[in-house]
Design a protein around this motif. Structure first.
Motif, PDB file in Angstrom:
ATOM      1  N   ARG A  27       0.733  29.894  69.330  1.00 37.26           N
ATOM      2  CA  ARG A  27      -0.406  29.514  68.352  1.00 37.26           C
ATOM      3  C   ARG A  27       0.521  28.240  67.574  1.00 37.26           C
ATOM      4  O   ARG A  27       0.248  27.282  67.236  1.00 37.26           O
ATOM      5  CB  ARG A  27      -0.741  30.537  67.318  1.00 37.26           C
ATOM      6  CG  ARG A  27      -1.625  29.859  66.275  1.00 37.26           C
ATOM      7  CD  ARG A  27      -1.885  31.109  65.169  1.00 37.26           C
ATOM      8  NE  ARG A  27      -2.561  32.339  65.807  1.00 37.26           N
ATOM      9  CZ  ARG A  27      -3.739  32.623  66.037  1.00 37.26           C
ATOM     10  NH1 ARG A  27      -4.594  31.490  65.786  1.00 37.26           N
ATOM     11  NH2 ARG A  27      -4.014  33.843  66.317  1.00 37.26           N
ATOM     12  N   PHE A  28       1.913  28.784  67.571  1.00 35.15           N
ATOM     13  CA  PHE A  28       2.805  27.989  66.901  1.00 35.15           C
ATOM     14  C   PHE A  28       3.210  26.550  67.912  1.00 35.15           C
ATOM     15  O   PHE A  28       3.835  25.780  67.369  1.00 35.15           O
ATOM     16  CB  PHE A  28       4.001  28.330  66.044  1.00 35.15           C
ATOM     17  CG  PHE A  28       3.705  29.050  64.793  1.00 35.15           C
ATOM     18  CD1 PHE A  28       3.457  28.261  63.998  1.00 35.15           C
ATOM     19  CD2 PHE A  28       3.846  30.338  64.488  1.00 35.15           C
ATOM     20  CE1 PHE A  28       3.333  28.532  62.413  1.00 35.15           C
ATOM     21  CE2 PHE A  28       3.286  30.849  63.192  1.00 35.15           C
ATOM     22  CZ  PHE A  28       2.921  29.999  62.357  1.00 35.15           C
ATOM     23  N   THR A  73       4.247  16.985  74.748  1.00 36.50           N
ATOM     24  CA  THR A  73       3.651  17.891  73.895  1.00 36.50           C
ATOM     25  C   THR A  73       3.036  19.007  74.404  1.00 36.50           C
ATOM     26  O   THR A  73       2.304  18.830  75.535  1.00 36.50           O
ATOM     27  CB  THR A  73       2.332  16.922  73.124  1.00 36.50           C
ATOM     28  OG1 THR A  73       2.898  15.678  72.595  1.00 36.50           O
ATOM     29  CG2 THR A  73       1.623  17.767  72.067  1.00 36.50           C
ATOM     30  N   ILE A  74       3.073  20.184  73.745  1.00 43.11           N
ATOM     31  CA  ILE A  74       2.623  21.392  74.416  1.00 43.11           C
ATOM     32  C   ILE A  74       1.166  21.511  73.587  1.00 43.11           C
ATOM     33  O   ILE A  74       0.968  21.393  72.482  1.00 43.11           O
ATOM     34  CB  ILE A  74       3.435  22.758  73.845  1.00 43.11           C
ATOM     35  CG1 ILE A  74       4.778  22.413  74.470  1.00 43.11           C
ATOM     36  CG2 ILE A  74       2.358  23.969  74.268  1.00 43.11           C
ATOM     37  CD1 ILE A  74       5.577  23.829  74.059  1.00 43.11           C
ATOM     38  N   LEU A  75       0.040  21.562  74.381  1.00 42.28           N
ATOM     39  CA  LEU A  75      -1.277  21.498  74.202  1.00 42.28           C
ATOM     40  C   LEU A  75      -2.121  22.850  74.751  1.00 42.28           C
ATOM     41  O   LEU A  75      -1.720  23.342  75.760  1.00 42.28           O
ATOM     42  CB  LEU A  75      -1.920  20.250  74.689  1.00 42.28           C
ATOM     43  CG  LEU A  75      -1.435  18.965  74.217  1.00 42.28           C
ATOM     44  CD1 LEU A  75      -1.802  17.983  75.206  1.00 42.28           C
ATOM     45  CD2 LEU A  75      -1.865  18.719  72.882  1.00 42.28           C
ATOM     46  N   PRO A  76      -3.050  23.299  73.982  1.00 47.20           N
ATOM     47  CA  PRO A  76      -4.133  24.096  74.654  1.00 47.20           C
ATOM     48  C   PRO A  76      -4.813  23.655  75.847  1.00 47.20           C
ATOM     49  O   PRO A  76      -4.787  22.422  76.017  1.00 47.20           O
ATOM     50  CB  PRO A  76      -5.269  24.473  73.394  1.00 47.20           C
ATOM     51  CG  PRO A  76      -4.783  23.850  72.406  1.00 47.20           C
ATOM     52  CD  PRO A  76      -3.782  22.818  72.651  1.00 47.20           C
ATOM     53  N   ALA A 117      -8.226  21.138  75.009  1.00 50.95           N
ATOM     54  CA  ALA A 117      -7.426  20.541  73.779  1.00 50.95           C
ATOM     55  C   ALA A 117      -8.619  19.597  72.965  1.00 50.95           C
ATOM     56  O   ALA A 117      -8.400  19.181  72.010  1.00 50.95           O
ATOM     57  CB  ALA A 117      -6.391  19.692  74.202  1.00 50.95           C
ATOM     58  N   SER A 118      -9.544  19.194  74.040  1.00 54.82           N
ATOM     59  CA  SER A 118     -10.568  18.179  73.415  1.00 54.82           C
ATOM     60  C   SER A 118     -11.737  18.842  72.943  1.00 54.82           C
ATOM     61  O   SER A 118     -12.647  19.246  73.798  1.00 54.82           O
ATOM     62  CB  SER A 118     -10.781  17.003  74.269  1.00 54.82           C
ATOM     63  OG  SER A 118     -12.012  16.138  73.858  1.00 54.82           O
ATOM     64  N   GLY A 119     -11.885  18.591  71.707  1.00 53.21           N
ATOM     65  CA  GLY A 119     -13.509  18.909  71.011  1.00 53.21           C
ATOM     66  C   GLY A 119     -14.504  18.191  71.638  1.00 53.21           C
ATOM     67  O   GLY A 119     -15.503  18.661  71.878  1.00 53.21           O
ATOM     68  N   HIS A 120     -14.081  16.962  71.963  1.00 53.82           N
ATOM     69  CA  HIS A 120     -15.441  16.095  72.646  1.00 53.82           C
ATOM     70  C   HIS A 120     -15.712  16.649  73.910  1.00 53.82           C
ATOM     71  O   HIS A 120     -16.800  16.222  74.346  1.00 53.82           O
ATOM     72  CB  HIS A 120     -14.893  14.627  72.559  1.00 53.82           C
ATOM     73  CG  HIS A 120     -14.696  14.054  71.168  1.00 53.82           C
ATOM     74  ND1 HIS A 120     -13.716  13.678  70.828  1.00 53.82           N
ATOM     75  CD2 HIS A 120     -15.624  13.661  70.478  1.00 53.82           C
ATOM     76  CE1 HIS A 120     -13.794  13.094  69.783  1.00 53.82           C
ATOM     77  NE2 HIS A 120     -15.068  12.941  69.275  1.00 53.82           N
ATOM     78  N   THR A 121     -14.779  17.456  74.442  1.00 50.52           N
ATOM     79  CA  THR A 121     -15.137  17.809  75.825  1.00 50.52           C
ATOM     80  C   THR A 121     -15.845  19.232  76.014  1.00 50.52           C
ATOM     81  O   THR A 121     -16.728  19.659  76.549  1.00 50.52           O
ATOM     82  CB  THR A 121     -13.961  17.740  76.840  1.00 50.52           C
ATOM     83  OG1 THR A 121     -13.793  16.245  77.041  1.00 50.52           O
ATOM     84  CG2 THR A 121     -14.317  18.303  78.369  1.00 50.52           C
ATOM     85  N   PHE A 122     -14.888  20.071  75.270  1.00 51.72           N
ATOM     86  CA  PHE A 122     -15.079  21.560  75.083  1.00 51.72           C
ATOM     87  C   PHE A 122     -15.971  21.988  74.043  1.00 51.72           C
ATOM     88  O   PHE A 122     -16.070  23.257  73.964  1.00 51.72           O
ATOM     89  CB  PHE A 122     -13.828  22.215  75.218  1.00 51.72           C
ATOM     90  CG  PHE A 122     -12.950  21.931  76.772  1.00 51.72           C
ATOM     91  CD1 PHE A 122     -13.447  22.277  77.891  1.00 51.72           C
ATOM     92  CD2 PHE A 122     -12.003  21.160  76.516  1.00 51.72           C
ATOM     93  CE1 PHE A 122     -12.827  21.932  79.121  1.00 51.72           C
ATOM     94  CE2 PHE A 122     -11.301  20.713  77.683  1.00 51.72           C
ATOM     95  CZ  PHE A 122     -11.651  21.243  79.021  1.00 51.72           C
ATOM     96  N   ASP A 130     -11.970  26.633  69.985  1.00 55.01           N
ATOM     97  CA  ASP A 130     -11.731  27.417  69.033  1.00 55.01           C
ATOM     98  C   ASP A 130     -11.884  29.090  69.479  1.00 55.01           C
ATOM     99  O   ASP A 130     -11.366  30.011  69.001  1.00 55.01           O
ATOM    100  CB  ASP A 130     -12.722  27.640  67.707  1.00 55.01           C
ATOM    101  CG  ASP A 130     -12.441  26.244  66.982  1.00 55.01           C
ATOM    102  OD1 ASP A 130     -11.285  25.978  66.680  1.00 55.01           O
ATOM    103  OD2 ASP A 130     -13.490  25.591  66.648  1.00 55.01           O
ATOM    104  N   SER A 131     -12.386  29.189  70.563  1.00 53.27           N
ATOM    105  CA  SER A 131     -12.728  30.457  71.425  1.00 53.27           C
ATOM    106  C   SER A 131     -11.628  30.887  72.282  1.00 53.27           C
ATOM    107  O   SER A 131     -11.727  32.014  72.716  1.00 53.27           O
ATOM    108  CB  SER A 131     -14.089  30.746  71.621  1.00 53.27           C
ATOM    109  OG  SER A 131     -14.361  30.012  72.659  1.00 53.27           O
TER     110      SER A 131
END
Length: 370
Positions: free
Chosen positions: A100-101, A119-122, A125-130, A135-136
């Motif tokens: 998370r950090f 950069t470490i990313l989820p 990472a893109s709200g426009h795509t997912f 958030d889930s």
């Protein structure tokens, strides 16, 4: 003697230098060199283990029973687990910290091809795509990846950069030294502790204060993975005070202000006599303090005892908010801690029997039963 005058500007400058030098466990050489240069500037003799743990002796009026003070140079970080088909990197943590950090953290990959930024990313990472899936998605290290800031479209491109499995990843500290006295940064655990030791040493030398007995100042390089002070002690040391962070969180008694004196951690109680001596010294010298017990915590003290050292150990801490995350401390706690370390090294030896590793019951300690 008068109360010691801790040079807070010196302390913060040394902390800034340390934060600017990457040192995740396993990649500490340059931070070790930085410390060696500072010890030389202070005029202290020191020696190093093969891998870089440092011990420096400040002579006392007597040689034994010697004391030690320890902090660790190494920090959390990450390591490349896999070069993925898309050219990005799967990473695993160095030390125990939450992905998370890590999400959004800027970092440097140290590889055979040089140092690469990223950069470490989820994974999503893109709200426009997912959309709401950002958030889930689960929070764990399998759900993040490292995006390299280089032209790399697939695994082969990344390998051509010289990046490969096992490469060390250092996380940017992003330090801020605020006018309020707060210091906000990653890796304050335990670079702030190292800066406290240096500030105490600088004050002792500048004010020509002599410890009661020889005092060894130890800097370890693998505490975050549980090794710590397992190979840097000298036989004459009878008592060791560890300096590390204290967790300010619900259910804890630690504070960002004053010195937190730990009475126990997950490995059990700290030495009864040494811990109470430190509490009394704080009272006698008017140093703000509080006690705490940590459930999920270990330090250089644990590694020393587990390695077979028959020494008394205690833990002094600066309160840290969001430990092993984006941390915050207050500079006044660092100054208070340095003052308590000086009070300790100048205090009289109360257990003379500790000068010998083995002895009879004569002079052995007592604990009151009523």
């Amino acid at each position: 003697m008068p109360d010691p005058a801790i040079d807070l500007a010196y302390l913060k400058a040394r902390l800034d230098d340390l934060l600017d030098t990457p040192s995740p466990t396993g990649f500490t050489d340059e931070a070790v060199r930085l410390l060696c240069r500072e010890l030389e500037r202070l005029g202290l003799d020191y020696e190093m283990t093969r891998r870089g743990a440092i011990r420096a002796r400040l002579p006392g009026r007597d040689a034994t029973p010697a004391r030690a003070v320890v902090a660790h140079i190494d920090t959390l970080g990450a390591q490349v687990k896999q070069v993925k088909a898309n050219g990005r990197l799967e990473v695993v943590p160095i030390g125990h910290w939450s992905s998370r950090f890590a999400e959004g953290a800027r970092c440097t990959i140290f590889s055979e091809g040089g140092a690469w930024r990223g950069t470490i990313l989820p994974l999503k990472a893109s709200g426009h795509t997912f959309n709401t899936e950002i958030d889930s998605q689960p929070v764990n290290w399998r759900n993040v990846e490292l995006r390299i800031d280089a032209v790399t479209h697939d695994r082969d491109d990344t390998l051509k950069l010289g990046v490969d499995i096992g490469d060390i990843v250092a996380i940017d500290p992003q330090p801020e030294f605020l006018d309020t006295g707060y210091i906000v940064s990653r890796h304050l655990d335990d670079k702030a502790g190292v800066a406290v030791l240096l500030a105490a040493l600088e004050c002792l030398i500048r004010e020509e204060r002599t410890p009661t007995v020889d005092t060894w100042w130890l800097f370890t390089i693998a505490e975050e993975v549980g090794l710590g002070a397992s190979s840097v002690l000298v036989p004459d040391v009878a008592a060791m005070v560890t300096v590390d962070n204290g967790t300010t969180a619900p259910g804890q008694n630690s504070s960002e202000f004053g010195v937190t004196i730990a009475m126990a951690d997950q490995t059990g109680p700290f030495d009864w006599h040494l811990s109470r001596k430190l509490v009394q010294l704080a009272r006698d010298h008017g140093i703000p303090h509080q006690k705490d017990v940590f459930r999920y915590y270990r330090s250089d003290s644990a590694s020393a005892l587990e390695s077979g050292a028959d020494i008394r150990t205690a833990l002094l801490a600066f309160g840290i908010d969001a430990s092993h995350g984006y941390e915050r401390i207050h500079e006044s706690a660092l100054s208070d801690l340095a003052r308590l370390l000086i009070a300790y090294v100048e205090s009289e030896v109360e257990i003379g029997r500790d000068a010998r590793p083995m002895s009879s019951v004569a002079g052995f300690t007592r604990q009151p039963l009523s």
